[in-house]
Scaffold this motif. Structure first.
Motif, PDB file in Angstrom:
ATOM      1  N   LYS A   1       0.826  -1.218   0.000  1.00 25.34           N
ATOM      2  CA  LYS A   1       0.000   0.000   0.000  1.00 25.34           C
ATOM      3  C   LYS A   1       0.855   1.260   0.000  1.00 25.34           C
ATOM      4  CE  LYS A   1      -3.783  -2.176   2.607  1.00 25.34           C
ATOM      5  NZ  LYS A   1      -3.045  -3.450   2.877  1.00 25.34           N
TER       6      LYS A   1
ATOM      7  N   LYS B   1       0.726   4.010  -3.019  1.00 23.96           N
ATOM      8  CA  LYS B   1       0.358   5.410  -2.797  1.00 23.96           C
ATOM      9  C   LYS B   1       1.464   6.347  -3.269  1.00 23.96           C
ATOM     10  CE  LYS B   1      -1.435   8.492   0.797  1.00 23.96           C
ATOM     11  NZ  LYS B   1      -1.835   8.606   2.225  1.00 23.96           N
TER      12      LYS B   1
ATOM     13  N   ASP C   1      -7.324  -6.818  -2.375  1.00 24.20           N
ATOM     14  CA  ASP C   1      -7.002  -5.816  -1.360  1.00 24.20           C
ATOM     15  C   ASP C   1      -7.850  -4.570  -1.617  1.00 24.20           C
ATOM     16  OD1 ASP C   1      -5.763  -3.698   0.170  1.00 24.20           O
ATOM     17  OD2 ASP C   1      -4.036  -5.033   0.405  1.00 24.20           O
TER      18      ASP C   1
ATOM     19  N   GLU D   1      -8.214  -1.778   0.054  1.00 27.34           N
ATOM     20  CA  GLU D   1      -7.569  -0.480   0.246  1.00 27.34           C
ATOM     21  C   GLU D   1      -6.768  -0.066  -0.980  1.00 27.34           C
ATOM     22  OE1 GLU D   1      -8.079   1.623   2.767  1.00 27.34           O
ATOM     23  OE2 GLU D   1      -9.588   0.133   3.300  1.00 27.34           O
TER      24      GLU D   1
ATOM     25  N   LYS E   1      -9.133   1.034  -3.694  1.00 27.05           N
ATOM     26  CA  LYS E   1      -9.610   2.398  -3.432  1.00 27.05           C
ATOM     27  C   LYS E   1      -8.562   3.431  -3.833  1.00 27.05           C
ATOM     28  CE  LYS E   1     -12.857   1.455   0.352  1.00 27.05           C
ATOM     29  NZ  LYS E   1     -13.137   1.658   1.792  1.00 27.05           N
ATOM     30  N   LEU E   2      -7.286   3.154  -3.531  1.00 36.96           N
ATOM     31  CA  LEU E   2      -6.211   4.067  -3.906  1.00 36.96           C
ATOM     32  C   LEU E   2      -6.139   4.240  -5.422  1.00 36.96           C
ATOM     33  CD1 LEU E   2      -3.323   2.924  -1.514  1.00 36.96           C
ATOM     34  CD2 LEU E   2      -4.481   5.132  -1.470  1.00 36.96           C
TER      35      LEU E   2
ATOM     36  N   GLU F   1     -17.062  -1.340  -4.953  1.00 38.70           N
ATOM     37  CA  GLU F   1     -16.205  -0.163  -5.062  1.00 38.70           C
ATOM     38  C   GLU F   1     -16.015   0.252  -6.523  1.00 38.70           C
ATOM     39  OE1 GLU F   1     -14.378   2.929  -3.233  1.00 38.70           O
ATOM     40  OE2 GLU F   1     -15.211   1.197  -2.159  1.00 38.70           O
TER      41      GLU F   1
END
Length: 508
Positions: free
Chosen positions: A311, A315, A344, A346, A349-350, A386
């Protein structure tokens, strides 16, 4: 007014081939001709609109070689029509001699044996007193089985005092860029082992104006950019073995160079991401002007970060270059495809936060699958939701067999925690059209539920939503498929999952 300075061409008369070839290599690199001289070209592989420029550049390189040799040597290359042909001819004739022989005072050649073990040990341990006994004229001819010079060995073992002593010799300049059999320079070996002081000493020695080239990158940058047989630069080696301070020094010395891929298709940045070296990734991104980011199978650094489920690096890369979300690998998979497969939420979403709406519509080369299809196949319901909230229109996309998001939910078995009926609660999956849509075989999602024996009573019980009377291309309903599955072609009974057929009793 810009004044163009013509490069001075080194001259070769038959002696000192190693020094001359290094100078010529620097000249070719400064003129962006080295790849042609080193690798040559095949006309059939060059695009038609580019072949003229390639021929012109190759002729320029051949002219440099012709101008750089004496009249007595010229007949040896007079029939060469390409620069590589001329270069290889001279290399075969003269390098083979210089590698194994030293020049005597009377001009004759004397064979030099493989480096003596005492010399090898002295270079490795930094015993300068032993090395002082070697005539300087033999330093080029003293070679290990892999054709490592004394400077290679001292650099590999990190003996900075020994390295500095060698670099102070008048003839040391030609050792700096001298490759071994693997085409590693001393800098490659020092960077690989993480010897920071040695790396710095080698760069500083090359920085001296010992090579008579007035245009293009300086000699130290030429050395930094040299590649070995695997097409690795010293930076590749430093990153591969996570030598942080060496990485920092190398980038500081040549921040504007685009460190390209090696023969495995991997750049230093991609290598750092794939290895999980967060500090090195940050260092390269923040200190290189335009670092290349390519990797295996056509992937980029963002692909690698997503595949590694990292992650923090995902990012970091998104903040640096968000457009990487739109790039696909050789299979047509975007980073979002890989994130949807790995589950994953998260990271998904990123990616979606930094992506254009169109990214969710990208389809793979094989099967024409979207990230939504892949998430649905793996029963990642949160990711399905999502993606749909980001790009609701992609709900209508189908693969090359006509399968939609509901079809994919029915394709995977042995996942007892997942019920396809959960999709009925999703805002963008409530409409009857999708759940009753037919694929190329005429199967609706409930047909696949029967084919794959998925237990989901609520999906079948949704009388006002699911069309249980739909026929496929074989004129079979979902219940017909269950009845057929109860016995195999030999007539023997097949045991279905407990209560499976009872889902349809009174419903079909």
């Amino acid at each position: 007014m810009v004044i163009l300075i013509q490069p001075t061409i080194p001259f070769f008369e038959g002696n000192g081939y190693d020094t001359w070839s290094v100078k010529m290599m620097t000249l070719f690199i400064s003129e962006d001709l080295w790849e042609l001289v080193d690798k040559g070209y095949v006309e059939e592989e060059i695009p038609r609109d580019a072949i003229r420029d390639v021929r012109k550049n190759d002729a320029k390189a051949l002219f440099f070689i012709q101008q750089a040799i004496s009249e007595s040597i010229f007949p040896q290359i007079s029939k060469a029509t390409k620069s590589k042909e001329a270069w290889d001819t001279l290399q075969t004739k003269y390098q083979s001699t210089s590698l194994v022989a030293a020049q005597d005072g009377d001009g004759s050649q004397t064979d030099i044996p493989v480096m003596d073990d005492s010399v090898y040990e002295a270079a490795a341990k930094g015993d300068i007193e032993v090395l002082r006994k070697i005539p300087e004229s033999e330093f080029h001819a003293q070679l290990s089985p892999k054709h490592n010079t004394i400077l290679h060995i001292a650099s590999e073992f990190g003996n900075i005092e020994c390295v500095n002593w060698i670099l102070d010799l008048p003839s040391s300049s030609s050792l700096l860029q001298r490759p071994n059999l693997n085409e590693d320079t001393p800098l490659h070996l020092a960077a690989r082992e993480g010897h920071l002081m040695v790396v710095e000493a080698l760069i500083n020695a090359a920085r001296e104006p010992t090579l008579d080239i007035e245009t293009g990158p300086g000699p130290h940058k030429v050395m930094l950019r040299m590649k070995n047989k695997r097409k690795d630069t010293a930076l590749h080696e430093a990153v591969r073995y996570r030598n942080y301070w060496v990485v920092m020094l190398l980038i500081k010395e040549d921040p504007d160079f685009i460190y390209g891929a090696n023969d495995s298709g991997i750049t230093p940045l991609y290598m750092a991401v794939e290895g999980g070296f967060t500090a090195e990734v940050k260092l390269i991104i923040e200190n290189s002007s335009t670092p290349s980011y390519n990797g295996l199978m056509g992937r980029n650094a963002l692909h690698a970060a997503v595949i590694c489920n990292n992650k923090e690096m995902t990012k970091m890369i998104l903040e640096w270059k968000p457009d990487l979300t739109k790039e696909v690998d050789k299979n047509g998979w975007s980073p979002l495809h890989h994130a949807a497969e790995r589950g994953d939420l998260e990271i998904v979403k990123l990616l979606l936060e930094k992506s254009e709406k169109s990214v969710a519509y990208l389809r793979s080369k094989e099967g024409k699958k979207t990230a939504l299809h892949i998430a649905s196949f793996h029963h990642h319901t949160k990711i399905v939701e999502e993606i749909l909230s980001h790009s609701p229109g992609c709900r209508e996309q189908v693969d090359d067999e006509g399968n939609n998001v509901f079809h994919f939910a029915m394709m995977k078995q042995v996942d007892h925690d997942f019920k396809p009926s959960k999709y009925f609660d999703k805002e963008w999956l409530k409409a009857r059209g999708l759940v009753n849509e037919k694929n190329a075989q005429g199967n609706t999602p409930i047909h696949l539920l029967s084919l794959n024996q998925i237990l989901d009573f609520w999906f079948v019980y949704k009388l006002k939503v699911v069309d249980k009377k739909a026929y496929n291309n074989e004129d079979l309903t979902a219940y017909d498929i269950i009845l057929r599955a109860k016995e195999d072609i030999s007539g023997k009974k097949v045991r279905l999952p407990y209560n499976f057929s009872y889902m349809f009793i009174g419903k079909c």
